[in-house]
Design a protein around this motif. Structure first.
Motif, PDB file in Angstrom:
ATOM      1  N   ALA A 306       0.858  -1.189   0.000  1.00  0.00           N
ATOM      2  CA  ALA A 306       0.000   0.000   0.000  1.00  0.00           C
ATOM      3  C   ALA A 306       0.893   1.237   0.000  1.00  0.00           C
ATOM      4  CB  ALA A 306      -0.928   0.015   1.218  1.00  0.00           C
ATOM      5  N   VAL A 307       0.569   2.194  -0.871  1.00  0.00           N
ATOM      6  CA  VAL A 307       1.319   3.437  -0.938  1.00  0.00           C
ATOM      7  C   VAL A 307       0.360   4.609  -1.033  1.00  0.00           C
ATOM      8  CG1 VAL A 307       3.336   2.388  -2.033  1.00  0.00           C
ATOM      9  CG2 VAL A 307       1.525   3.335  -3.449  1.00  0.00           C
ATOM     10  N   THR A 308       0.810   5.781  -0.611  1.00  0.00           N
ATOM     11  CA  THR A 308       0.032   7.009  -0.721  1.00  0.00           C
ATOM     12  C   THR A 308       0.829   8.023  -1.527  1.00  0.00           C
ATOM     13  OG1 THR A 308      -1.040   6.644   1.422  1.00  0.00           O
ATOM     14  CG2 THR A 308      -1.079   8.889   0.541  1.00  0.00           C
ATOM     15  N   VAL A 309       0.194   8.641  -2.514  1.00  0.00           N
ATOM     16  CA  VAL A 309       0.847   9.626  -3.364  1.00  0.00           C
ATOM     17  C   VAL A 309       0.048  10.919  -3.319  1.00  0.00           C
ATOM     18  CG1 VAL A 309       1.851   7.891  -4.898  1.00  0.00           C
ATOM     19  CG2 VAL A 309      -0.416   8.824  -5.410  1.00  0.00           C
ATOM     20  N   THR A 310       0.692  12.011  -3.722  1.00  0.00           N
ATOM     21  CA  THR A 310       0.045  13.322  -3.725  1.00  0.00           C
ATOM     22  C   THR A 310      -0.164  13.790  -5.154  1.00  0.00           C
ATOM     23  OG1 THR A 310       1.125  13.878  -1.641  1.00  0.00           O
ATOM     24  CG2 THR A 310       0.198  15.699  -2.913  1.00  0.00           C
ATOM     25  N   ALA A 311      -1.370  14.229  -5.490  1.00  0.00           N
ATOM     26  CA  ALA A 311      -1.697  14.656  -6.852  1.00  0.00           C
ATOM     27  C   ALA A 311      -0.856  15.846  -7.264  1.00  0.00           C
ATOM     28  CB  ALA A 311      -3.181  15.018  -6.954  1.00  0.00           C
ATOM     29  N   GLY A 312      -0.462  15.844  -8.546  1.00  0.00           N
ATOM     30  CA  GLY A 312       0.234  16.980  -9.115  1.00  0.00           C
ATOM     31  C   GLY A 312       1.710  17.060  -8.785  1.00  0.00           C
ATOM     32  N   THR A 313       2.270  16.001  -8.238  1.00  0.00           N
ATOM     33  CA  THR A 313       3.700  15.994  -7.930  1.00  0.00           C
ATOM     34  C   THR A 313       4.383  14.894  -8.716  1.00  0.00           C
ATOM     35  OG1 THR A 313       3.395  14.503  -6.046  1.00  0.00           O
ATOM     36  CG2 THR A 313       3.275  16.864  -5.613  1.00  0.00           C
ATOM     37  N   ALA A 314       5.692  14.981  -8.822  1.00  0.00           N
ATOM     38  CA  ALA A 314       6.446  13.963  -9.556  1.00  0.00           C
ATOM     39  C   ALA A 314       6.311  12.617  -8.857  1.00  0.00           C
ATOM     40  CB  ALA A 314       7.914  14.357  -9.641  1.00  0.00           C
ATOM     41  N   PRO A 315       6.302  11.506  -9.620  1.00  0.00           N
ATOM     42  CA  PRO A 315       6.236  10.186  -8.993  1.00  0.00           C
ATOM     43  C   PRO A 315       7.338  10.025  -7.963  1.00  0.00           C
ATOM     44  CG  PRO A 315       5.923  10.000 -11.355  1.00  0.00           C
ATOM     45  CD  PRO A 315       6.291  11.425 -11.082  1.00  0.00           C
ATOM     46  N   ALA A 316       6.936   9.814  -6.712  1.00  0.00           N
ATOM     47  CA  ALA A 316       7.912   9.771  -5.631  1.00  0.00           C
ATOM     48  C   ALA A 316       7.916   8.426  -4.922  1.00  0.00           C
ATOM     49  CB  ALA A 316       7.622  10.892  -4.621  1.00  0.00           C
ATOM     50  N   ALA A 317       6.740   7.785  -4.847  1.00  0.00           N
ATOM     51  CA  ALA A 317       6.671   6.500  -4.170  1.00  0.00           C
ATOM     52  C   ALA A 317       7.400   5.452  -4.996  1.00  0.00           C
ATOM     53  CB  ALA A 317       5.214   6.103  -3.957  1.00  0.00           C
ATOM     54  N   ALA A 318       8.244   4.680  -4.341  1.00  0.00           N
ATOM     55  CA  ALA A 318       9.036   3.675  -5.040  1.00  0.00           C
ATOM     56  C   ALA A 318       8.749   2.302  -4.447  1.00  0.00           C
ATOM     57  CB  ALA A 318      10.525   4.003  -4.936  1.00  0.00           C
ATOM     58  N   LEU A 319       8.315   1.405  -5.299  1.00  0.00           N
ATOM     59  CA  LEU A 319       8.012   0.035  -4.905  1.00  0.00           C
ATOM     60  C   LEU A 319       9.087  -0.868  -5.489  1.00  0.00           C
ATOM     61  CD1 LEU A 319       5.869  -1.954  -3.670  1.00  0.00           C
ATOM     62  CD2 LEU A 319       4.909  -2.083  -5.967  1.00  0.00           C
ATOM     63  N   GLN A 320       9.790  -1.593  -4.648  1.00  0.00           N
ATOM     64  CA  GLN A 320      10.879  -2.456  -5.104  1.00  0.00           C
ATOM     65  C   GLN A 320      10.343  -3.854  -5.395  1.00  0.00           C
ATOM     66  OE1 GLN A 320      13.928  -1.238  -5.607  1.00  0.00           O
ATOM     67  NE2 GLN A 320      13.265   0.771  -4.849  1.00  0.00           N
ATOM     68  N   LEU A 321      10.685  -4.369  -6.587  1.00  0.00           N
ATOM     69  CA  LEU A 321      10.328  -5.734  -6.968  1.00  0.00           C
ATOM     70  C   LEU A 321      11.600  -6.568  -7.026  1.00  0.00           C
ATOM     71  CD1 LEU A 321       7.793  -5.034  -9.878  1.00  0.00           C
ATOM     72  CD2 LEU A 321       7.277  -5.512  -7.479  1.00  0.00           C
ATOM     73  N   HIS A 322      11.506  -7.798  -6.535  1.00  0.00           N
ATOM     74  CA  HIS A 322      12.670  -8.685  -6.512  1.00  0.00           C
ATOM     75  C   HIS A 322      12.225 -10.087  -6.895  1.00  0.00           C
ATOM     76  CE1 HIS A 322      16.064 -10.778  -4.033  1.00  0.00           C
ATOM     77  NE2 HIS A 322      16.301 -10.795  -5.331  1.00  0.00           N
ATOM     78  N   ASN A 323      12.830 -10.623  -7.936  1.00  0.00           N
ATOM     79  CA  ASN A 323      12.532 -11.994  -8.348  1.00  0.00           C
ATOM     80  C   ASN A 323      13.463 -12.931  -7.586  1.00  0.00           C
ATOM     81  OD1 ASN A 323      11.852 -14.368  -9.568  1.00  0.00           O
ATOM     82  ND2 ASN A 323      12.692 -13.833 -11.585  1.00  0.00           N
ATOM     83  N   ARG A 324      12.932 -13.571  -6.556  1.00  0.00           N
ATOM     84  CA  ARG A 324      13.731 -14.454  -5.716  1.00  0.00           C
ATOM     85  C   ARG A 324      13.751 -15.888  -6.234  1.00  0.00           C
ATOM     86  NH1 ARG A 324      11.632 -12.495   0.309  1.00  0.00           N
ATOM     87  NH2 ARG A 324      12.560 -10.392   0.246  1.00  0.00           N
ATOM     88  N   GLY A 325      13.087 -16.122  -7.354  1.00  0.00           N
ATOM     89  CA  GLY A 325      13.028 -17.471  -7.896  1.00  0.00           C
ATOM     90  C   GLY A 325      14.228 -17.809  -8.754  1.00  0.00           C
ATOM     91  N   ASP A 326      14.159 -18.962  -9.400  1.00  0.00           N
ATOM     92  CA  ASP A 326      15.261 -19.420 -10.237  1.00  0.00           C
ATOM     93  C   ASP A 326      14.889 -19.427 -11.713  1.00  0.00           C
ATOM     94  OD1 ASP A 326      13.438 -21.455 -10.228  1.00  0.00           O
ATOM     95  OD2 ASP A 326      14.797 -22.998  -9.440  1.00  0.00           O
ATOM     96  N   ALA A 327      13.872 -18.639 -12.092  1.00  0.00           N
ATOM     97  CA  ALA A 327      13.467 -18.526 -13.497  1.00  0.00           C
ATOM     98  C   ALA A 327      12.993 -17.103 -13.758  1.00  0.00           C
ATOM     99  CB  ALA A 327      12.348 -19.515 -13.816  1.00  0.00           C
TER     100      ALA A 327
END
Length: 440
Positions: A306-327
């Protein structure tokens, strides 16, 4: 790329103008939004892979992966971001040499060599008698053509044939076509304002310059230009630029320069979406068969749900994705089936700015998902229930086979005015100041 320049003035400043050209060619770069990941321009088709490996290196079926990434979702699924980054949010990108097409125009200030009386006599002959010999004389004294022929400036660029009188310097407001600088300075007439161009031959490593020295103007004068010769077929990724017309506007009296106009015909490749879908389907089917024997299990992990962003501003929220699998793992940001949001083309809410919305991560690979919100007149918060859909390589081409768990993501948009009100100081009953808290 379209570039406009103003080089150094004065009749004898040829070397300074050449230095202007060299400096701009070497140092000019084009800005791009800073919130785009730096690897987007350097890692072809595979943004945000942090371990330094391309997907081709991480899996032996690399040729299929590039096509698979483009087909993670239907071609109608698009990145809905349209955020216009502020000046402070921009970073420097690539330079002119990397441009697939370049049009370079401006007041380059190159003059005509010779004494004013001699040049004026030739201009007068050209205007009054349409004297081709007079025009040829003037073009041979043109500093830009001279320096270009020597290879000092505008390499790989073409200029249309010049068939008009010098466009500088005129007495403002005088309709006489020979009203060249009657002031005490008595400047020599010149073609200071020019337009030059090229297509993608430079970026493709092919020198398609006409086989003559100098510009098309000199080629026409020397009889080496063949305007009726058929053009070669357009290569699949080639951008070709052809001059249709090149002229000045003598009737313009507001300036001491006469405007110069170049009409260009540009041919460029256009994606055939139907063929693209067919090709993607074929490649994915082959990848599906090839990957069956070697496939492991992708396991995508997200740092936030869950993230909260503010309208009219540059994209600031950063969601990190990590592929922990073997494919390899393909991912797609999409609304949940029960979200009930007003959606735009691509399935995401119109107020949401997200990048990237899809991608392909190798085993162990990481990606950063940037989230923001466009300006909105709404005064109440907005919310989107999204899913990060995950699929393995072999599942991309087989309907109904996707067995990997979607990752839930809730994005809440707070209007800018509401955010400011929450952060504004307010008085308590005893008159002291306190700040409203802002929770996520």
């Amino acid at each position: 790329a379209f570039v406009s320049s103003h080089f150094a003035a004065h009749q004898g400043a040829v070397e300074t103008r050449n230095q202007n050209y060299t400096q701009i060619s070497a140092q000019l770069t084009f800005k791009r939004p800073g919130w785009k990941d730096d690897s987007e321009t350097s890692s072809a088709h595979h943004p945000n892979v942090s371990d330094g490996r391309s997907i081709k290196e991480s899996f032996r079926h690399g040729k299929a992966l590039a096509a698979a990434e483009a087909a993670v979702a239907d071609d109608e699924t698009v990145d809905v971001r349209s955020h216009e980054a502020d000046e402070d949010d921009c970073v420097q990108g690539e330079g002119m040499r990397s441009a697939e097409m370049l049009v370079w125009m401006g007041d380059f200030n190159y003059r005509i060599n010779g004494k004013r009386a001699t040049v004026m006599a030739r201009v007068r002959d050209y205007l009054r008698r349409d004297d081709g010999a007079a025009l040829r004389f003037l073009l041979r004294q043109d500093q830009l053509l001279e320096q270009k022929q020597l290879g000092h400036i505008f390499r790989f660029l073409h200029e249309p044939p010049i068939n008009f009188a010098p466009t500088y310097k005129f007495d403002k407001g005088d309709p006489n076509r020979l009203a060249y600088d009657s002031s005490d300075k008595q400047r020599v007439p010149a073609w200071t304002d020019r337009v030059l161009f090229r297509g993608s031959e430079l970026t493709r490593g092919v020198d398609t310059r006409p086989q003559f020295h100098g510009t098309q103007s000199e080629a026409r004068l020397e009889g080496t230009e063949s305007p009726d010769a058929p053009e070669p077929a357009l290569a699949a990724e080639e951008i070709r630029v052809r001059a249709v017309d090149y002229y000045s506007i003598p009737a313009a009296l507001e300036s001491d320069h006469k405007p110069v106009v170049a009409v260009l015909d540009i041919s460029m490749p256009v994606t055939d979406q139907a063929r693209k879908r067919q090709r993607a389907t074929s490649i994915l089917a082959a990848a599906d068969r090839a990957a069956e024997a070697a496939e492991g299990t992708p396991l995508l992990h997200a740092t936030l749900s869950a993230v909260t962003v503010t309208a009219g501003t540059a994209p600031a929220a950063a969601l990190q994705l990590h592929n922990r699998g073997d494919a390899p793992a393909a991912f797609l940001l999409a609304p949940t089936e029960s979200a009930g949001n007003a959606a735009v083309r691509g399935g995401l809410p119109g107020w949401l700015a997200a990048h990237p919305v899809r991608g392909l991560l190798p085993a162990g690979g990481r990606a950063t998902l940037h989230l923001g919100a466009h300006h909105s007149d709404r005064v109440s918060p907005l919310q989107a229930k999204l899913a990060i859909k995950v699929a393995s390589l072999s599942e991309l081409g087989a309907a109904g086979r996707r067995k990997h768990r979607d990752l839930a993501l809730t994005v809440t948009c707070t209007p800018l005015e509401h955010r400011q009100a929450q952060l504004a100081p307010r008085s308590n009953a005893s008159g002291s100041l306190q700040h409203a808290g802002y929770g996520h």
